[in-house]
Design an enzyme around this catalytic site. Structure first.
Site, PDB file in Angstrom:
ATOM      1  N   SER A 147      41.165  53.946  66.753  1.00  0.00           N
ATOM      2  CA  SER A 147      40.401  52.845  66.612  1.00  0.00           C
ATOM      3  C   SER A 147      41.325  51.880  67.208  1.00  0.00           C
ATOM      4  O   SER A 147      42.567  51.863  67.141  1.00  0.00           O
ATOM      5  CB  SER A 147      39.968  52.508  65.180  1.00  0.00           C
ATOM      6  OG  SER A 147      39.660  51.131  65.309  1.00  0.00           O
ATOM      7  N   TYR A 160      40.167  50.173  56.518  1.00  0.00           N
ATOM      8  CA  TYR A 160      39.787  50.970  57.795  1.00  0.00           C
ATOM      9  C   TYR A 160      40.872  50.952  58.659  1.00  0.00           C
ATOM     10  O   TYR A 160      41.549  51.926  59.065  1.00  0.00           O
ATOM     11  CB  TYR A 160      38.542  50.622  58.338  1.00  0.00           C
ATOM     12  CG  TYR A 160      38.165  51.023  59.796  1.00  0.00           C
ATOM     13  CD1 TYR A 160      38.259  50.417  60.734  1.00  0.00           C
ATOM     14  CD2 TYR A 160      37.241  51.791  59.395  1.00  0.00           C
ATOM     15  CE1 TYR A 160      37.937  50.800  61.938  1.00  0.00           C
ATOM     16  CE2 TYR A 160      36.832  52.614  60.582  1.00  0.00           C
ATOM     17  CZ  TYR A 160      37.133  52.103  61.805  1.00  0.00           C
ATOM     18  OH  TYR A 160      36.561  52.620  63.219  1.00  0.00           O
TER      19      TYR A 160
HETATM   20  P1  NAP Z   1      28.763  56.452  62.621  1.00  0.00           P
HETATM   21  O1  NAP Z   1      27.606  56.077  63.375  1.00  0.00           O
HETATM   22  O2  NAP Z   1      28.558  55.685  61.124  1.00  0.00           O
HETATM   23  O3  NAP Z   1      28.794  58.007  62.247  1.00  0.00           O
HETATM   24  C1  NAP Z   1      29.781  58.483  61.218  1.00  0.00           C
HETATM   25  C2  NAP Z   1      29.660  59.973  61.017  1.00  0.00           C
HETATM   26  O4  NAP Z   1      30.504  60.490  60.063  1.00  0.00           O
HETATM   27  C3  NAP Z   1      28.137  60.109  60.446  1.00  0.00           C
HETATM   28  O5  NAP Z   1      27.459  61.256  60.969  1.00  0.00           O
HETATM   29  C4  NAP Z   1      28.342  60.575  59.011  1.00  0.00           C
HETATM   30  O6  NAP Z   1      27.500  61.217  58.342  1.00  0.00           O
HETATM   31  C5  NAP Z   1      29.620  61.113  59.170  1.00  0.00           C
HETATM   32  N1  NAP Z   1      30.269  61.241  57.932  1.00  0.00           N
HETATM   33  C6  NAP Z   1      30.748  60.064  57.286  1.00  0.00           C
HETATM   34  N2  NAP Z   1      31.586  60.535  56.058  1.00  0.00           N
HETATM   35  C7  NAP Z   1      31.679  61.982  56.079  1.00  0.00           C
HETATM   36  C8  NAP Z   1      31.969  62.982  55.300  1.00  0.00           C
HETATM   37  N3  NAP Z   1      32.637  62.594  54.162  1.00  0.00           N
HETATM   38  N4  NAP Z   1      31.654  64.170  55.692  1.00  0.00           N
HETATM   39  C9  NAP Z   1      31.093  64.446  56.783  1.00  0.00           C
HETATM   40  N5  NAP Z   1      30.692  63.718  57.702  1.00  0.00           N
HETATM   41  C10 NAP Z   1      30.848  62.193  57.162  1.00  0.00           C
HETATM   42  O7  NAP Z   1      30.103  56.200  63.165  1.00  0.00           O
HETATM   43  P2  NAP Z   1      30.427  56.023  64.774  1.00  0.00           P
HETATM   44  O8  NAP Z   1      30.376  54.456  65.258  1.00  0.00           O
HETATM   45  O9  NAP Z   1      29.690  57.133  65.457  1.00  0.00           O
HETATM   46  O10 NAP Z   1      31.936  56.479  64.580  1.00  0.00           O
HETATM   47  C11 NAP Z   1      32.502  57.684  64.749  1.00  0.00           C
HETATM   48  C12 NAP Z   1      33.884  57.799  64.458  1.00  0.00           C
HETATM   49  O11 NAP Z   1      34.538  56.761  65.561  1.00  0.00           O
HETATM   50  C13 NAP Z   1      34.391  57.112  63.081  1.00  0.00           C
HETATM   51  O12 NAP Z   1      35.733  57.804  62.836  1.00  0.00           O
HETATM   52  C14 NAP Z   1      34.874  55.611  63.461  1.00  0.00           C
HETATM   53  O13 NAP Z   1      35.745  55.166  62.664  1.00  0.00           O
HETATM   54  C15 NAP Z   1      35.199  55.755  64.951  1.00  0.00           C
HETATM   55  N6  NAP Z   1      34.949  54.658  65.678  1.00  0.00           N
HETATM   56  C16 NAP Z   1      34.031  53.719  65.866  1.00  0.00           C
HETATM   57  C17 NAP Z   1      33.891  52.640  66.516  1.00  0.00           C
HETATM   58  C18 NAP Z   1      32.636  51.828  66.896  1.00  0.00           C
HETATM   59  O14 NAP Z   1      32.880  50.729  67.397  1.00  0.00           O
HETATM   60  N7  NAP Z   1      31.414  52.414  66.619  1.00  0.00           N
HETATM   61  C19 NAP Z   1      35.113  52.182  67.524  1.00  0.00           C
HETATM   62  C20 NAP Z   1      36.173  52.984  67.077  1.00  0.00           C
HETATM   63  C21 NAP Z   1      36.464  54.038  66.317  1.00  0.00           C
HETATM   64  P3  NAP Z   1      26.392  60.520  57.313  1.00  0.00           P
HETATM   65  O15 NAP Z   1      25.170  60.164  58.256  1.00  0.00           O
HETATM   66  O16 NAP Z   1      26.006  61.666  56.545  1.00  0.00           O
HETATM   67  O17 NAP Z   1      27.103  59.448  56.807  1.00  0.00           O
HETATM   68  C1  GCO Z   2      35.021  46.260  62.771  1.00  0.00           C
HETATM   69  C2  GCO Z   2      34.472  47.461  63.876  1.00  0.00           C
HETATM   70  C3  GCO Z   2      35.589  48.171  64.534  1.00  0.00           C
HETATM   71  C4  GCO Z   2      35.066  49.235  65.090  1.00  0.00           C
HETATM   72  C5  GCO Z   2      36.287  49.892  65.796  1.00  0.00           C
HETATM   73  C6  GCO Z   2      36.943  49.042  66.875  1.00  0.00           C
HETATM   74  O1  GCO Z   2      34.303  46.024  61.736  1.00  0.00           O
HETATM   75  O2  GCO Z   2      36.006  45.576  63.494  1.00  0.00           O
HETATM   76  O3  GCO Z   2      33.716  48.467  62.895  1.00  0.00           O
HETATM   77  O4  GCO Z   2      36.513  48.365  63.498  1.00  0.00           O
HETATM   78  O5  GCO Z   2      34.209  49.960  64.391  1.00  0.00           O
HETATM   79  O6  GCO Z   2      36.918  50.521  65.010  1.00  0.00           O
HETATM   80  O7  GCO Z   2      37.887  50.109  67.523  1.00  0.00           O
END
Ligand code: NAP
Ligand code: GCO
Length: 267
Positions: A147, A160
């Site tokens: 992230s 986080y």
């Molecule tokens: P999301 O929409 O919240 O999806 C997260 C997924 O992880 C969901 O399918 C959730 O399943 C699953 N999960 C959570 N806890 C779990 C567990 N204990 N065991 C198995 N599955 C679990 O998040 P996203 O935005 O797609 O993010 C995916 C990854 O990218 C995460 O690691 C997040 O930190 C990272 N990320 C996101 C962003 C962003 O801007 N969106 C940016 C940087 C990094 P459930 O539906 O059952 O909860």
């Molecule tokens: C926040 C956001 C971020 C994104 C991502 C950025 O609350 O700042 O959720 O943490 O998820 O991780 O790279």
């Protein structure tokens, strides 16, 4: 040499954790289009069923498993089931993750621990479960979804950021410890991506205006937009493929340039 073949994932088994939707789903879709067999998991059967249907709607026969990635025994059982039913895991994407946006001094230790458990301990648990077979097979690929908070802090995301900062170093340590076995471990650092996880940051205000944080991110991003989950597919395929066999211990930021830019002057 037909260079594009280096990007093929034909015959590979890719496990993307927590990939019923969101970023994990998009990465899995891209890897399927590159030829991989897709494995995913979620914590409840109904979500696995929903995820499988979503993959089928895209023409992908994904293998879904109910597994909480923080539960080491469940992970070991899931790896055994995958190896029996699909094949040895060649590509692991540690995607499953949660966030809790709470001011640090108001956050309970239990909440802090839960974020660390899913976002940092689980990638350790799942990587530890698949590496031995990767060594036996002669190599493998691990991609940790880091992230921008692997590099920056901001209000309310202390747990986080601590987890994602640790995940960056876990990535580098796996690369260091298992590179000699032809295992490459890299990270992808998404910027701000429009998924359910960031939906609260993009909610319309009562007067219909855009969320201040939404406006902030758009002004800070040279691309002038939030990322889409599909923006992560190409980088993920690259890091999962032979094209990146000499890339190890790196975090590839897919952030639209936000980390390079001072930001647009407010109008
Ligand atoms: P999301 O929409 O919240 O999806 C997260 C997924 O992880 C969901 O399918 C959730 O399943 C699953 N999960 C959570 N806890 C779990 C567990 N204990 N065991 C198995 N599955 C679990 O998040 P996203 O935005 O797609 O993010 C995916 C990854 O990218 C995460 O690691 C997040 O930190 C990272 N990320 C996101 C962003 C962003 O801007 N969106 C940016 C940087 C990094 P459930 O539906 O059952 O909860
Ligand atoms: C926040 C956001 C971020 C994104 C991502 C950025 O609350 O700042 O959720 O943490 O998820 O991780 O790279």
């Amino acid at each position: 040499m037909d260079y594009i073949k280096n990007y093929s994932l034909e015959g590979k088994v890719a496990w993307i954790t927590g990939a019923s939707y969101g970023i994990g789903f998009s990465i899995a879709k891209a890897m399927a289009e590159a030829g991989a067999k897709i494995v995913f998991n979620d914590i409840r059967q109904e979500l696995v069923d929903k995820g499988r249907a979503a993959y089928e709607a895209e023409g992908i026969q994904a293998h879904g498993y109910v597994c909480d990635v923080t539960d080491e025994n469940a992970v070991k059982e899931t790896v055994a089931a995958i190896e029996k039913e699909v094949g040895t895991v060649d590509i692991l994407v540690n995607n499953a993750g949660i966030i809790k946006r709470i001011p640090m001094i108001e956050m309970s230790a239990a909440d802090f621990r839960q974020v660390i458990d899913v976002d940092l301990n689980a990638p350790f648990i799942v990587s530890k479960a698949v590496i031995p077979a990767m060594i036996q097979k002669g190599g493998g690929k691990i991609i940790n979804i880091c992230s921008m908070m692997s590099e920056f802090g901001r209000e309310t995301v202390s747990a986080y950021a601590a987890a994602k900062g640790g995940l960056k170093m876990l990535t580098r340590n796996i690369a260091s410890e298992y590179g000699e076995y032809n295992i490459q471990c890299n990270g992808i650092g998404p910027g701000y991506i429009a998924t359910p996880q960031t939906a609260p940051l993009r909610e319309k205000q009562p007067d219909g205006s855009r969320h201040p944080f939404d406006q902030f991110i758009v002004s800070k991003t040279p691309a002038g937009r939030w990322g889409e989950a599909s923006d992560l597919g190409g980088p993920a395929v690259f890091l999962a493929s032979a094209a990146s066999d000499f890339v190890n211990g790196q975090i590839l930021y897919v952030d639209g340039g936000i980390q390079a830019y001072i930001g647009k002057q407010p109008s």
